[in-house]
Design a protein around this motif. Structure first.
Motif, PDB file in Angstrom:
ATOM      1  N   HIS A  92       0.858  -1.193   0.000  1.00 39.48           N
ATOM      2  CA  HIS A  92       0.000   0.000   0.000  1.00 39.48           C
ATOM      3  C   HIS A  92       0.891   1.239   0.000  1.00 39.48           C
ATOM      4  O   HIS A  92       1.886   1.285   0.716  1.00 39.48           O
ATOM      5  N   HIS A  94       0.988   4.514   1.187  1.00 38.29           N
ATOM      6  CA  HIS A  94       0.257   5.233   2.218  1.00 38.29           C
ATOM      7  C   HIS A  94       0.337   6.751   2.012  1.00 38.29           C
ATOM      8  O   HIS A  94       1.415   7.328   2.107  1.00 38.29           O
ATOM      9  N   HIS A 137       3.912   0.381   2.708  1.00 37.60           N
ATOM     10  CA  HIS A 137       3.984  -0.760   3.632  1.00 37.60           C
ATOM     11  C   HIS A 137       3.120  -1.896   3.124  1.00 37.60           C
ATOM     12  O   HIS A 137       2.197  -1.683   2.327  1.00 37.60           O
ATOM     13  N   HIS A 139       0.223  -4.618   3.111  1.00 38.84           N
ATOM     14  CA  HIS A 139      -1.155  -4.516   3.602  1.00 38.84           C
ATOM     15  C   HIS A 139      -1.790  -5.892   3.568  1.00 38.84           C
ATOM     16  O   HIS A 139      -2.848  -6.105   3.016  1.00 38.84           O
ATOM     17  N   HIS A 446      -7.126   6.356   9.334  1.00 42.11           N
ATOM     18  CA  HIS A 446      -6.512   6.615   8.023  1.00 42.11           C
ATOM     19  C   HIS A 446      -7.531   6.400   6.917  1.00 42.11           C
ATOM     20  O   HIS A 446      -8.271   5.422   6.941  1.00 42.11           O
ATOM     21  N   HIS A 448      -7.846   5.897   2.826  1.00 42.57           N
ATOM     22  CA  HIS A 448      -7.131   5.626   1.581  1.00 42.57           C
ATOM     23  C   HIS A 448      -7.670   6.533   0.465  1.00 42.57           C
ATOM     24  O   HIS A 448      -8.849   6.888   0.460  1.00 42.57           O
ATOM     25  N   HIS A 503      -9.766   3.155   8.076  1.00 45.74           N
ATOM     26  CA  HIS A 503      -9.613   2.253   9.220  1.00 45.74           C
ATOM     27  C   HIS A 503      -8.658   2.807  10.254  1.00 45.74           C
ATOM     28  O   HIS A 503      -7.871   3.712   9.984  1.00 45.74           O
ATOM     29  N   HIS A 505      -5.359   2.701  12.146  1.00 49.82           N
ATOM     30  CA  HIS A 505      -4.050   2.204  11.711  1.00 49.82           C
ATOM     31  C   HIS A 505      -3.311   1.444  12.802  1.00 49.82           C
ATOM     32  O   HIS A 505      -2.172   1.029  12.620  1.00 49.82           O
TER      33      HIS A 505
HETATM   34 CU1  C2O Z   1      -1.210   2.696   5.883  1.00 51.48          CU
HETATM   35 CU2  C2O Z   1      -4.784   0.819   5.052  1.00 51.48          CU
HETATM   36  O1  C2O Z   1      -2.998   1.702   5.547  1.00 51.48           O
END
Ligand code: C2O
Length: 540
Positions: A92, A94, A137, A139, A446, A448, A503, A505
């Motif tokens: 992902h 981020h 990172h 996921h 967080h 997305h 969500h 984190h």
């Molecule tokens: Cu850094 Cu869904 O996350």
């Protein structure tokens, strides 16, 4: 102000060496803007020796922390992921807004199936109008404990930073290290119904520092010259903990948060939740010597310190905050204890009072589907998710102080793969409200595919009559630490079609269900419509 010495528990030390001799300039090299950056990411095992133990960890290209992805504003980034490990994996990006590229966002079972051992998948996205420090990172499961690295986006060629050019820049990644296999650990923890063990070490750039066993030389150091200013790109790649960061005898001046410039704000320490990134300037203005860089967990008595830092965060420029709102959302967030449904409660129901721990938004604990929601949505495959996530709690009560608190009898949540559908272009205001069910706590939420303006926050229950909003220069962030027993208000325009995870984190809360998927519909024409999936999309 809370006294640093009494409440700031240093668990780890790295060193800042202030030395008189000259040294090499550490400056990344990058070429002219508007180009395409290619990276080869191989998921590979690496044998490491830490804390008197040898173990195999999952990495990218056998680097820990992983390789830095360098780019410039508006660049296209293409990363070919080849999985040479025995585990499933996804990456992902981020904080990357992924405009019209939701397929490359990376959360497993939300936008893609995991890349299985031996398979490849190519991520492609453009860093449209983005610059600053972000990170990438894994996921999938708890792999992101070791699978992470910095994503550095420089401004366009010829565009300076809005502050004096630092003498050097350094990446400083806060992480957590476990001696166990992380995929196995996640399974064990989830089967137990309770939370898992704390990390065996907290790390800076993968180094535990001298306070841990066998780590006297496993220390991250920076050599600095007197009188020079250094920029540290701080990254919260933590799993289950929020952490303070400070440098002995030195002040930190925040100039960027979550990849957006801020008005300079000087403080003794900063707090990073998992998912946060901060650029800080540090002036080497002390006498020659060694100074510790330290991180320390966010404890319950540090709320004032966190509020002080939040109060200091202002966007550098006047923001483009939506003034009119057409979609008002209100999500409660918190911890639950559900009744035991297992025939082997000793094994599976080790939560509070023999229950099963859960976490929820609007009292629904999110269940990961067996195929990605994005695929199900795009291909109109029925039966994998529902569109009934409530826009506000089914019941309003005193969320903070009057919350149900007799676990597991009245602290339960519903389970479901529920999504909230948003019209293209809707101007959204979302109130995130912490609840006192079980206990209040700071949750780093967080989103997305978007950044959002953090227009307000406070303690207690959100009250529209008394809440005051900053519609002028609020910080523009991708992760917001909702205050303990308090609320935060965010605004954004839903102009990026796709399925976007939102969500907590903290990994354990995410696993327990503190998550929702927002489905943003297509608008009109190709510039407002999610394109076809790439041909190499992995299968589950
Ligand atoms: Cu850094 Cu869904 O996350």
């Amino acid at each position: 102000m809370v006294n640093l010495v009494t409440t700031f528990k240093h668990v780890l030390i790295s060193l800042l060496y202030l030395c008189a001799h000259n040294m090499l300039h550490v400056m990344a090299q990058w070429s002219k803007g508007g180009s395409t950056r290619f990276y080869d990411f191989k998921v590979q095992m690496l044998e490491v020796n830490k804390l008197c133990n040898t173990r195999n960890i999952v990495t990218i290209n056998q680097k820990y922390p992983g390789p830095v992805v360098y780019a410039q504003e508006d660049d296209r980034v293409i990363v070919k992921l080849t999985n040479e490990s025995p585990y499933n994996a996804t990456i992902h990006w981020h904080g990357v807004r992924q405009m019209l590229s939701c397929w490359s966002d990376g959360p497993s079972y939300i936008t893609q199936c995991p890349v299985q051992p031996g398979q490849t998948f190519t991520y492609e996205f453009t860093l449209t109008s983005q610059k600053g420090t972000l990170f990438w990172h894994a996921h999938f499961s708890w792999l992101r404990a070791t699978v992470y690295g910095a994503l550095i986006i420089y401004p366009k060629t010829g565009v300076p930073y809005p502050f004096k050019q630092p003498y050097e820049e350094h990446i400083v990644i806060l992480g957590e290290y476990w001696l166990q296999d992380l995929v196995q650990l996640e399974k064990t923890v989830m089967a137990s119904g309770t939370s898992g063990p704390v990390a065996d070490a907290y790390t800076i750039n993968g180094h535990p520092g001298p306070k841990y066993n066998c780590s006297a030389n496993d220390v991250y150091k920076i050599d600095v010259l007197p009188g020079k200013t250094y920029m540290l790109r701080l990254i919260g790649a933590l799993l289950n903990m929020e952490s303070f960061f400070s440098i002995a005898n030195h002040k930190l001046t925040i100039v960027e948060a979550d990849g957006e410039y801020t008005k300079p704000f000087t403080t003794d320490r900063v707090m990073l939740g998992p998912g946060h990134t901060l650029n800080v300037l540090v002036m080497a203005d002390q006498k020659i010597g060694r100074y510790s860089m330290a991180m320390g967990p966010y404890m319950f008595d540090d709320n004032l310190a966190v509020k002080t830092i939040m109060d200091g965060l202002r966007s550098l420029e006047v923001g483009n905050v939506p003034k009119e709102i057409d979609t008002n959302l209100f999500f409660t967030i918190g911890i639950n204890v559900n009744k035991c449904g297992s025939k082997t409660p000793k094994q599976n129901c080790q939560g509070v009072h023999g229950g099963v721990m859960a976490a929820s938004m609007n009292n629904n604990s999110f269940i990961k589907p067996d195929i990605p929601i994005l695929q199900a949505y795009y291909d109109h495959i029925k039966g994998h998710y529902t569109e009934d996530f409530p826009g506000s709690p089914l019941k309003f009560y005193d969320f903070v102080n009057g919350a149900p608190n007799s676990p597991p009898n009245n602290t339960g949540s519903t389970y479901g793969t529920r999504t909230k559908v948003l019209e293209y272009g809707s101007r959204v205001q979302l109130i995130l409200q912490d609840t006192g069910t079980l206990s209040t706590e700071n949750h780093p939420i967080h989103l997305h595919g978007y950044s959002f303006y953090v227009i307000g926050y406070g303690s207690g229950n959100y009250n529209p009559q008394t809440a005051s909003f900053n519609l002028v220069d609020p910080p523009y962030m991708n992760t917001i630490g909702v205050p303990v027993g308090g609320w935060a208000a965010i605004r954004f325009v839903a102009d990026n079609p796709g399925v976007w995870a939102m969500h907590c984190h903290l990994e354990i809360h995410f696993d327990w269900g503190l998550s929702v998927a927002l489905i943003v519909k297509n608008g009109k024409g190709p510039m407002e419509t999610l394109p076809h999936p790439p041909p190499d999309m992995p299968h589950c």
